[in-house]
Each structure stands twice: as structure tokens, then as C-alpha cells.
Design an enzyme around this catalytic site. Structure first.
Site, PDB file in Angstrom:
ATOM      1  N   SER A 128       1.044  -1.222  -0.041  1.00 40.86           N
ATOM      2  CA  SER A 128      -0.084  -0.022   0.057  1.00 40.86           C
ATOM      3  C   SER A 128       0.887   1.351   0.061  1.00 40.86           C
ATOM      4  CB  SER A 128      -0.938  -0.120   1.223  1.00 40.86           C
ATOM      5  OG  SER A 128      -1.459   1.185   1.403  1.00 40.86           O
ATOM      6  N   TYR A 157      -1.991  -0.576  10.345  1.00 38.63           N
ATOM      7  CA  TYR A 157      -1.923  -1.143   8.964  1.00 38.63           C
ATOM      8  C   TYR A 157      -0.916  -0.762   8.021  1.00 38.63           C
ATOM      9  CZ  TYR A 157      -3.915  -1.156   4.294  1.00 38.63           C
ATOM     10  OH  TYR A 157      -4.159  -1.565   2.834  1.00 38.63           O
TER      11      TYR A 157
HETATM   12  N1  LIG Z   1      -8.452  -0.351  -1.573  1.00 41.94           N
HETATM   13  C1  LIG Z   1      -7.761   0.300  -1.319  1.00 41.94           C
HETATM   14  O1  LIG Z   1      -7.753   1.599  -1.646  1.00 41.94           O
HETATM   15  C2  LIG Z   1      -6.288  -0.415  -1.112  1.00 41.94           C
HETATM   16  C3  LIG Z   1      -5.352   0.625  -1.103  1.00 41.94           C
HETATM   17  C4  LIG Z   1      -3.955   0.037  -0.748  1.00 41.94           C
HETATM   18  C5  LIG Z   1      -3.915  -1.315  -0.324  1.00 41.94           C
HETATM   19  N2  LIG Z   1      -5.162  -2.195  -0.520  1.00 41.94           N
HETATM   20  C6  LIG Z   1      -4.879  -3.552  -0.294  1.00 41.94           C
HETATM   21  O2  LIG Z   1      -5.578  -4.167  -1.326  1.00 41.94           O
HETATM   22  C7  LIG Z   1      -5.997  -5.608  -0.674  1.00 41.94           C
HETATM   23  C8  LIG Z   1      -7.393  -5.783  -1.055  1.00 41.94           C
HETATM   24  O3  LIG Z   1      -8.098  -5.171  -0.315  1.00 41.94           O
HETATM   25  P1  LIG Z   1      -9.567  -4.381  -0.875  1.00 41.94           P
HETATM   26  O4  LIG Z   1      -9.241  -2.911  -1.099  1.00 41.94           O
HETATM   27  O5  LIG Z   1      -9.823  -4.830  -2.218  1.00 41.94           O
HETATM   28  O6  LIG Z   1     -10.532  -4.648   0.184  1.00 41.94           O
HETATM   29  P2  LIG Z   1     -11.878  -5.756   0.289  1.00 41.94           P
HETATM   30  O7  LIG Z   1     -12.840  -5.179  -0.538  1.00 41.94           O
HETATM   31  O8  LIG Z   1     -12.264  -5.554   1.748  1.00 41.94           O
HETATM   32  O9  LIG Z   1     -11.041  -7.033  -0.042  1.00 41.94           O
HETATM   33  C9  LIG Z   1     -10.694  -7.669   1.126  1.00 41.94           C
HETATM   34  C10 LIG Z   1     -10.245  -9.227   0.593  1.00 41.94           C
HETATM   35  O10 LIG Z   1      -9.632  -9.792   1.589  1.00 41.94           O
HETATM   36  C11 LIG Z   1     -10.177 -10.935   2.222  1.00 41.94           C
HETATM   37  N3  LIG Z   1      -9.782 -11.247   3.432  1.00 41.94           N
HETATM   38  C12 LIG Z   1      -9.910 -10.301   4.664  1.00 41.94           C
HETATM   39  N4  LIG Z   1      -9.633 -11.023   5.684  1.00 41.94           N
HETATM   40  C13 LIG Z   1      -9.376 -12.286   5.214  1.00 41.94           C
HETATM   41  C14 LIG Z   1      -8.882 -13.533   5.961  1.00 41.94           C
HETATM   42  N5  LIG Z   1      -8.516 -13.437   7.391  1.00 41.94           N
HETATM   43  N6  LIG Z   1      -8.692 -14.802   5.366  1.00 41.94           N
HETATM   44  C15 LIG Z   1      -9.135 -14.721   4.060  1.00 41.94           C
HETATM   45  N7  LIG Z   1      -9.267 -13.578   3.260  1.00 41.94           N
HETATM   46  C16 LIG Z   1      -9.334 -12.489   3.859  1.00 41.94           C
HETATM   47  C17 LIG Z   1     -11.565 -10.611   2.102  1.00 41.94           C
HETATM   48  O11 LIG Z   1     -12.498 -11.796   1.809  1.00 41.94           O
HETATM   49  P3  LIG Z   1     -13.301 -12.464   2.858  1.00 41.94           P
HETATM   50  O12 LIG Z   1     -13.622 -11.516   3.833  1.00 41.94           O
HETATM   51  O13 LIG Z   1     -14.449 -13.196   2.031  1.00 41.94           O
HETATM   52  O14 LIG Z   1     -12.212 -13.518   3.665  1.00 41.94           O
HETATM   53  C18 LIG Z   1     -11.766  -9.729   0.781  1.00 41.94           C
HETATM   54  O15 LIG Z   1     -11.831 -10.719  -0.474  1.00 41.94           O
HETATM   55  C19 LIG Z   1      -5.630  -5.617   0.703  1.00 41.94           C
HETATM   56  O16 LIG Z   1      -4.468  -6.233   1.050  1.00 41.94           O
HETATM   57  C20 LIG Z   1      -5.581  -3.967   1.107  1.00 41.94           C
HETATM   58  O17 LIG Z   1      -4.742  -3.809   2.050  1.00 41.94           O
HETATM   59  C21 LIG Z   1      -6.185  -1.649  -0.970  1.00 41.94           C
END
Ligand SMILES: NC(=O)c1ccc[n+]([C@@H]2O[C@H](COP(=O)([O-])OP(=O)(O)OC[C@H]3O[C@@H](n4cnc5c(N)ncnc54)[C@H](OP(=O)(O)O)[C@@H]3O)[C@@H](O)[C@H]2O)c1
Length: 257
Positions: free
Chosen positions: A148, A162
Site C-alpha cells: 500500500s 495497517y
Molecule cells: N482499496 C484500497 O484503496 C487499497 C489501497 C492499498 C492497499 N490495498 C490492499 O488491497 C488488498 C485488497 O483489499 P480491498 O481494497 O480489495 O478490500 P476488500 O474489498 O475489503 O477486500 C479484502 C479481501 O481480503 C479478504 N480477507 C480479509 N481477511 C481475510 C482472511 N482472514 N482470510 C482470507 N481472506 C481475507 C476478504 O475476503 P473474505 O472477507 O471473504 O475472507 C476480501 O476478499 C488488501 O491487502 C488491502 O490492504 C487496498
């Protein structure tokens, strides 16, 4: 093996956290590029919806889904091995599952911070270990770590833990890159800026410079396809902004974050 009739054999990508947000959209976009998919997360109903959508768009794709909680180490190794047996070869693993919970340190919110640390770092450690077992056996593979922009510098308040986990996973991936240097195994670290997802769904107000899931993930997929060592995604404004974030004096930095 390639035959003139069948075209090139599809590549397989394993994506964790594929039930929503960036993971689900990576699944859609990689399928459109001809990849077969190994998808996991805890919510299998959502994984199945992604699978059905992908197959409706292209019935020639192969999509396997598995329930996985990445904080269960044994399950991470078992599910990754299961995918490897099912597909024979796993070409890419995207360590994407993540959690954005957090509380300001010293305010009684240890449980949320611990949950984020266990998911984003210890979970990513297990996924990296399990992926490398497969890649070493194959003598090929591409590890993609989703960090991130929050990794660039320590963050205050609810984002402190985080940000630390995201710096840690980037460091871990860099260590792996040093380990596999000169081999066919490659490593990419992605530093996404704000991209719309369940984590950033606007319920707490939209963060600055947020882009749509489709646009943000398009930048991620491009960087992955190029097997870049590291990439801010989207590159603008985040690549130049990351330099400002890293070097700004604390007074200015506090106004920025
Ligand atoms: N969106 C942004 O702006 C942003 C920016 C920088 C980095 N990121 C990173 O991108 C990645 C994806 O996040 P997102 O933004 O797409 O958020 P999201 O829509 O909340 O997706 C998070 C995903 O992680 C899974 N997850 C969470 N806890 C888990 C666990 N204990 N075991 C297995 N799966 C788990 C969730 O699936 P389940 O709940 O079904 O298990 C979901 O599919 C993350 O690593 C986040 O830190 C996002």
C-alpha cells in the site's frame, strides 16, 4: 504444450482475498486476458458469484474456488497445495487478502490492531511461504505482494498498524527477491493508492484521489503483467506523492496524512 489449434495454454493465477474489491476485479481482468483462476477467501458465496460471472463471460476459463482464512496457517498451506495439484502449475500468486481495521495505539483497541497484523502480515507470511514451496518445486512462478502507499512511511492514528503491516510485507517480498535473484522466480510489490473497494466504500467519506475499482485494478494488472519489481498503482499521483510523503518534514507530513 502449444498446438496450432488450441492456441497457447492458459496460465493460472492464484488470488487470495478474491471475494471482493481488488481481488475480485483482478480475477475478472486476468480472466479476460485468458488466465485460469484459483480463487480463495472466507466468503465462498461471493467467490462463487465471481466464478459464475467469469464463466458467463468466457466459458472456456477454468475457475476453482476454495474457502480460506489466511490467519489459519495450516489451511493456507493445504489450500495452496490443493490448487497446485488441481492445476499442475501455478504461474502467479497474488498475496492480496487484507484488512483495514485499526485503532490509535494506547486507546484500548489492541484487538483490532492485532487482527490486522495477523491477517496482513502473519497471513501474508504463510501465503508467501506456501507460494515459494510451489514455485521452488516448479522452478518458476511470480509472487505478487499487495502492499500500500501506506507502507511508504509510518502513519498516525487508526492507520498505524495497517501501515506497519504493509511496510513489513514489502520488506518480506524484497527479501524473497534477493533469495530468488538469478532464478526464473520473480517478485513484484504493488503499492496501491486509494481504490474503491469494500475497504474504501465511501461510508467514512471518500479518501482523496480515489479511483474506481476497474481503473485502479487495471493499473495493478499492467504492472503485474510487466513483472515490475515494484509499482505505485495508479502511478499518478502516487509515485511522485510517495516521494513527498517519505521526505516531508513532520509538520508538513502531519498535515498530509
Ligand atoms: N482499496 C484500497 O484503496 C487499497 C489501497 C492499498 C492497499 N490495498 C490492499 O488491497 C488488498 C485488497 O483489499 P480491498 O481494497 O480489495 O478490500 P476488500 O474489498 O475489503 O477486500 C479484502 C479481501 O481480503 C479478504 N480477507 C480479509 N481477511 C481475510 C482472511 N482472514 N482470510 C482470507 N481472506 C481475507 C476478504 O475476503 P473474505 O472477507 O471473504 O475472507 C476480501 O476478499 C488488501 O491487502 C488491502 O490492504 C487496498
Amino acid at each position: 504444450m502449444t498446438t496450432p489449434d488450441a492456441g497457447p495454454e492458459p496460465k493460472t493465477i492464484l488470488i487470495t482475498g478474491a471475494s471482493s474489491g481488488l481481488g475480485a476485479e483482478m480475477a475478472r481482468q486476468f480472466a479476460a486476458l485468458g488466465y485460469d483462476l484459483a480463487l480463495c477467501a472466507r466468503r465462498t458465496d461471493k467467490l462463487e458469484a465471481v466464478r459464475d460471472e467469469v464463466l458467463a463471460a468466457d466459458g472456456a476459463r477454468r475457475v476453482e474456488v476454495r474457502a480460506l482464512d489466511v490467519t489459519d496457517d495450516d489451511a493456507v498451506f493445504a489450500v495452496f497445495q490443493d490448487f497446485a495439484s488441481t492445476f499442475d502449475t501455478i504461474d502467479r500468486v497474488v498475496v492480496n487478502a487484507g484488512l483495514g481495521k485499526g485503532a490509535k495505539l494506547g486507546t484500548g483497541g489492541h484487538r483490532a490492531n492485532r487482527q490486522t497484523a495477523m491477517t496482513n502480515f502473519v497471513g501474508a507470511l504463510a501465503q508467501t511461504d506456501a507460494a515459494l514451496e510451489i514455485f521452488r518445486r516448479q522452478n518458476s512462478g511470480h509472487l505478487v505482494m499487495v502492499s500500500s502507499v501506506a507502507a511508504v512511511r509510518g502513519m498516525p492514528g487508526t492507520t498505524a498498524t495497517y501501515a506497519a503491516t504493509k511496510a513489513a510485507v514489502a520488506h518480506l517480498a524484497e527479501g524473497v527477491r534477493a533469495d530468488v535473484h538469478g532464478t526464473p522466480i520473480k517478485v513484484t510489490v504493488l503499492y496501491p493508492g486509494f481504490i474503491t473497494s469494500e475497504m474504501n466504500d465511501g461510508t467514512n467519506g471518500n479518501p482523496p484521489m480515489i479511483v474506481s475499482t476497474e481503473k485502479g485494478v487495471r493499473a495493478m494488472v499492467t504492472a503485474i503483467q510487466k513483472e515490475k519489481d515494484s509499482a505505485f498503482v495508479p502511478p499518478l499521483p502516487w509515485a511522485p506523492l510517495s516521494v513527498v510523503m517519505r521526505h516531508a518534514p513532520m509538520g508538513l507530513y502531519r498535515k498530509l496524512v
